[in-house]
Design an enzyme around this catalytic site. Structure first.
Site, PDB file in Angstrom:
ATOM      1  CG  LEU A 143      -4.315  -0.820  -1.372  1.00 43.63           C
ATOM      2  CD1 LEU A 143      -4.641  -0.471   0.073  1.00 43.63           C
ATOM      3  CD2 LEU A 143      -3.171   0.042  -1.871  1.00 43.63           C
ATOM      4  CG  ASP A 144       1.227  -4.690  -3.401  1.00 51.18           C
ATOM      5  OD1 ASP A 144       1.044  -4.007  -2.377  1.00 51.18           O
ATOM      6  OD2 ASP A 144       2.220  -4.573  -4.120  1.00 51.18           O
TER       7      ASP A 144
END
Length: 194
Positions: free
Chosen positions: A51-52
């Site tokens: 997940l960024d």
């Protein structure tokens, strides 16, 4: 001699601003917060997918590389709640469902058909560490997007492609695992049949 290794599996609510990896060789990463700061994980624990940094929500971790590969490559659904800038309409939802062109590795990429719906009310989520702009800056909408593949920043690129940039992105589900009742930075050990 047969060696039996018992792999560990976790689900984590990744908070805003945490990097989805345990360490980095990047000298610019000194000021960043990594997954290892959230808990005491066994050696060899890896994040399954990413997940960024500005995204939040469910991240699965494991010591089992084969399971990690399985989750990333077998079309398991990943559901996201995205708060987008503006009042999104049914025609944009339809475009997202049918697939839109985004850029992946500097090339146009057509996203696969996916499930997208407008959420009729704001989802119940924990407050984010960094405040999201408020309604004085114009209305926002919440949508649910469920994809089976996951290119880099795919959901953000998809909502931008139809003119509704994502302001907040929370992954709420991977397959049967969810963040229901979890708080940011919470870790739970899970049992996986694999």
């Amino acid at each position: 001699v047969m060696q039996i290794t018992t792999h560990k599996y976790y689900k984590v609510f990744k908070p805003y601003g945490v990097v989805s990896q345990f360490t980095s060789n990047d000298r610019h990463a000194k000021n960043k917060t990594f997954l290892g700061s959230l808990g005491d994980f066994p050696q060899g624990t890896m994040a399954i997918g990413r997940l960024d940094e500005p995204s939040e929500g469910l991240l699965l971790l494991t010591t089992n590389g084969a399971y990690s590969y399985h989750v990333n490559n077998s079309g398991i659904e990943k559901e996201y709640y995205a708060q987008v800038d503006g009042v999104i309409t049914a025609s944009e939802i339809l475009k997202l469902q049918e697939g839109v062109y985004i850029t992946v590795d500097d090339k146009p990429y057509l996203t696969s058909k996916c499930k997208v719906k407008i959420l009729s009310s704001t989802p119940t989520l924990p407050k984010r560490a960094k405040k999201i702009r408020d309604n004085r800056h114009g209305p926002t909408s919440w949508i649910s997007i469920t994809i089976a593949q996951g290119k880099f920043r795919q959901v953000r690129k998809m909502t931008s492609a139809v003119g509704f940039p994502t302001l907040r992105l929370v992954r709420v589900r991977i397959g049967k695992y969810t963040i229901a009742a979890m708080q940011p930075a919470e870790i739970a050990q899970i049992v996986v049949e694999f």
